[in-house]
Design a protein around this motif. Structure first.
Motif, PDB file in Angstrom:
ATOM      1  N   TYR A 291      34.854  48.354  44.332  1.00  0.00           N
ATOM      2  CA  TYR A 291      35.777  48.372  45.458  1.00  0.00           C
ATOM      3  C   TYR A 291      35.684  49.688  46.212  1.00  0.00           C
TER       4      TYR A 291
ATOM      5  N   ASP B  48      45.325  42.255  43.125  1.00  0.00           N
ATOM      6  CA  ASP B  48      44.714  41.583  41.968  1.00  0.00           C
ATOM      7  C   ASP B  48      43.717  40.596  42.557  1.00  0.00           C
TER       8      ASP B  48
ATOM      9  N   ASP C 210      43.549  45.376  40.243  1.00  0.00           N
ATOM     10  CA  ASP C 210      42.186  45.868  40.463  1.00  0.00           C
ATOM     11  C   ASP C 210      42.150  47.034  41.438  1.00  0.00           C
TER      12      ASP C 210
ATOM     13  N   TRP D 136      35.659  44.058  47.850  1.00  0.00           N
ATOM     14  CA  TRP D 136      35.456  43.580  46.479  1.00  0.00           C
ATOM     15  C   TRP D 136      34.301  42.601  46.464  1.00  0.00           C
TER      16      TRP D 136
END
Length: 664
Positions: free
Chosen positions: A8, A72, A80, A91
């Protein structure tokens, strides 16, 4: 270029310094609403395994600041990504399936809200099962190399000005008619989706210039491009950033319209102790610095209305000021006073200019001296009257976070005659976050993150003006990182566009900008010169010859050098193509930059195939040998592969590398 940390990328979204004062607003009201915050996770998406997906999570609270964003991405109940500043992230998913990416936000009152974005992840190599076929949301093109070089183009114009639409038209004509790129492979995003006349001629405009449509275009390109393809990204319109060091003396203008933060992961710009922001915005010539003890003539550029004579005095250390020129007595202290406005006595109607046709006089007292002598900077005080107007300076500055602006207050701590600023003013006693020590109109330091020192490094994020809001350099970097193209060329016109280099640079990347990171751009000469060089004709149809190596084709480097050399504005165009993020101005090659752009062309043209379109072989070596050690590259036959005006071992190495890359 920002590095990706695992899977990320965090995009900081902080605005801590006021931009342009919006006078007269009230202080924030106390919390009197029980409404919860709102959260937006974005529209649903379908992607391939391993493809970057950007998440532009947004939130607002009617009463409080958003203090935490949590993603998430895969819906497994584990966070996350968490940030106190932004909901922007990227992501990749390593398994096929259908995911519910959950965004949760929390405001400073502890109230929360959530939003869901549904993401379908496809394995393009897997055959459909009997349970469910792969969705059809993705384009059919796959990202694996197919041996075919295709050029895609994105033209982005967020400005409403007629001249920027002309830039977009010229770029589109060069791409479509000059190089035959089909309309389906050109994405034009223009202001509100129409041209200044409210039309979409020939259906050439695909989308309005808004973040959600830019994201959509690059998401589609991520699925359409493969490792054989290339992209040219042309940007016109306005830009925002920090107008920083002067070329003479190392001083600072201190004009900030960008986004600043203390972010170790972002590109460093300069320390807080050297961040000289203007203490008061004065309009007109934003380069001027105005201290508390200086009268300054205000410029409104009313060219057709005669000579203007009125002046401002910016004040701080005046306690219990009384003014009887407005109506009743006005009493205030220096916490709220921004400036006094004093009109010339000859301007009898107080409209900001002296109109002799209406009987107003230039030299009020007839002593032969001007109210203000621009040559000497002196005033004839007899031509000026008592203070005519007082302006309040308590504002909410227009910034990205929190919603509605970032509150601040100007004041004079201890009535010392030194302007101070309290960032994030919340009532009560102001805190000093910046200070104009010498009264010259520039804060001499800023404690941006309010940690009690001025030792931190400030990062400036540049942005592009859009039809609604802006898009930051960090966001553009994420979008480009999601592409599979072999080469990406960016040419940008906006103010502060040199700041895009550090973000958009990388292997296979060419970044050209009209101006330096800390400077404005003044006109369209650079952009139109770049387009004209590639098109081999200018906007008026006159021939343009930018082919310095005489091979009959125009490289991206040649286009940059031509446009920079013919940029008649006070600008310093920037170029980078070696992935180090350090740009150079013309002429290039310089500082290691130039070799990539030297062999990058719009056509399906292989510059190393000197003997003809038969592929690189030993006949090309023989052709190359004919120009060995030439130093006049008007007669180098295209053998100068580094564009340094000579044929030498560096060119031989590039020819050998190109030949070996084609041998299996």
């Amino acid at each position: 270029m920002k590095s990706l940390i695992r899977r990320y990328l965090v995009l900081p979204l902080v605005c801590l310094v006021p931009l342009i004062a919006a006078a007269g607003q009230e202080s924030p009201a106390p919390h009197d609403s029980l409404d919860n915050p709102t959260a937006s996770a974005g529209t649903d998406a379908a992607i391939n395994i391993g493809q970057f997906l950007t998440f532009f999570g947004a939130a607002s609270s009617p009463d409080d600041e958003i203090r935490r964003y949590t993603w998430d991405f895969d819906g497994d109940g584990t966070a996350d990504f968490t940030s106190a500043q932004t909901g922007y992230a990227a992501w990749t998913f390593d398994r096929p399936g259908r995911y519910q990416s959950l965004l949760t936000v929390e405001d400073s009152a502890g109230r929360t809200a959530s939003g869901v974005r549904r993401v379908t992840v496809i394995d393009p190599q897997a055959a459909p099962t009997t349970d469910h076929a792969a969705p059809t949301a993705l384009p059919e093109e796959q990202t694996q190399p197919d041996g075919i070089r295709r050029i895609f183009a994105v033209v982005l114009n967020g400005g409403y000005d007629e001249r920027y639409w002309k830039d977009a038209e010229l770029a589109y004509d060069m791409l479509n008619n000059g190089y035959g790129i089909p309309q389906t492979d050109i994405y034009l995003l223009n202001y509100d989706g129409k041209n200044p006349s409210g039309l979409n001629p020939g259906g050439m405009i695909d989308y309005p210039a808004k973040v959600e449509y830019i994201e959509r275009v690059f998401s589609e390109l991520a699925a359409r491009t493969d490792a054989d393809d290339e992209l040219i990204f042309l940007i016109t319109g306005h830009g925002y950033g920090y107008n920083g060091p002067l070329s003479q003396g190392g001083e600072y203008y201190g004009y900030n319209s960008g986004r600043i933060s203390i972010d170790p992961g972002d590109e460093p710009d300069f320390p807080e102790s050297d961040f000289k922001l203007r203490s008061l915005f004065t309009g007109g010539d934003y380069r001027a610095n105005h201290g508390m003890n200086i009268w300054t003539v205000r410029k409104k550029y009313a060219y057709t209305k005669g000579t203007e004579f009125y002046r401002n005095k910016f004040v701080s250390a005046f306690n219990d000021v009384y003014i009887d020129q407005l109506s009743d007595y006005v009493s205030d202290d220096d916490v709220y006073i921004e400036r006094f406005v004093d009109y010339a006595l000859g301007d009898t109607n107080r409209d900001g200019y002296i109109n002799t046709a209406a009987g107003e006089v230039f030299d009020f007292d007839g002593d032969g001296r001007q109210p203000y002598d621009h040559a000497t900077g002196t005033y004839d005080e007899d031509d000026w009257g008592p203070i005519d107007k007082l302006e309040d300076n308590y504002n909410n500055a227009p910034c990205t976070l929190p919603e509605g602006g970032y509150p601040y207050k100007l004041f004079d701590a201890g009535l010392e005659g030194k302007i101070c600023i309290d960032l994030a003013y919340a009532g009560g006693e102001p805190q000093i976050d910046g200070r104009d020590e010498d009264g010259e109109g520039l804060f001499d330091w800023m404690d941006v993150n309010r940690d009690g020192d001025t030792n931190d490094i400030i990062s400036i994020d540049e942005s592009l003006y859009l039809a609604a809001g802006v898009i930051y350099d960090d966001q553009l970097a994420v979008l480009l990182d999601g592409l599979h193209a072999a080469k990406i060329t960016t040419a940008a016109l906006p103010c502060f566009s040199g700041g895009l280099v550090e973000d958009l640079t990388g292997p296979g990347r060419i970044v050209c900008a009209a101006t330096a990171e800390d400077a404005v751009s003044w006109g369209d000469a650079f952009f139109r010169g770049f387009v004209a060089a590639l098109h081999k004709k200018n906007e008026y149809g006159s021939p343009v010859d930018a082919d310095t190596n005489a091979n009959g084709h125009i490289s991206m480097l040649e286009a940059f050098n031509y446009s920079a050399a013919h940029d008649y504005y006070d600008e310093t165009p920037q170029y980078d193509d070696n992935a180090d993020g350090l740009s150079h101005t013309d002429p290039v090659p310089a500082g290691g930059d130039g070799p990539l752009g030297c062999v990058t062309y719009m056509e399906n043209f292989n510059p190393f195939d000197l003997a003809g379109p038969t592929g690189i072989d030993f006949t090309d070596y023989a052709e190359f040998a004919a120009y060995w050690r030439y130093s006049d590259c008007d007669a180098c036959g295209g053998a100068d592969f580094t564009c340094d005006a000579r044929v030498d071992p560096a060119d031989l190495l590039r020819l050998a590398a190109a030949w070996l890359s084609g041998i299996e």
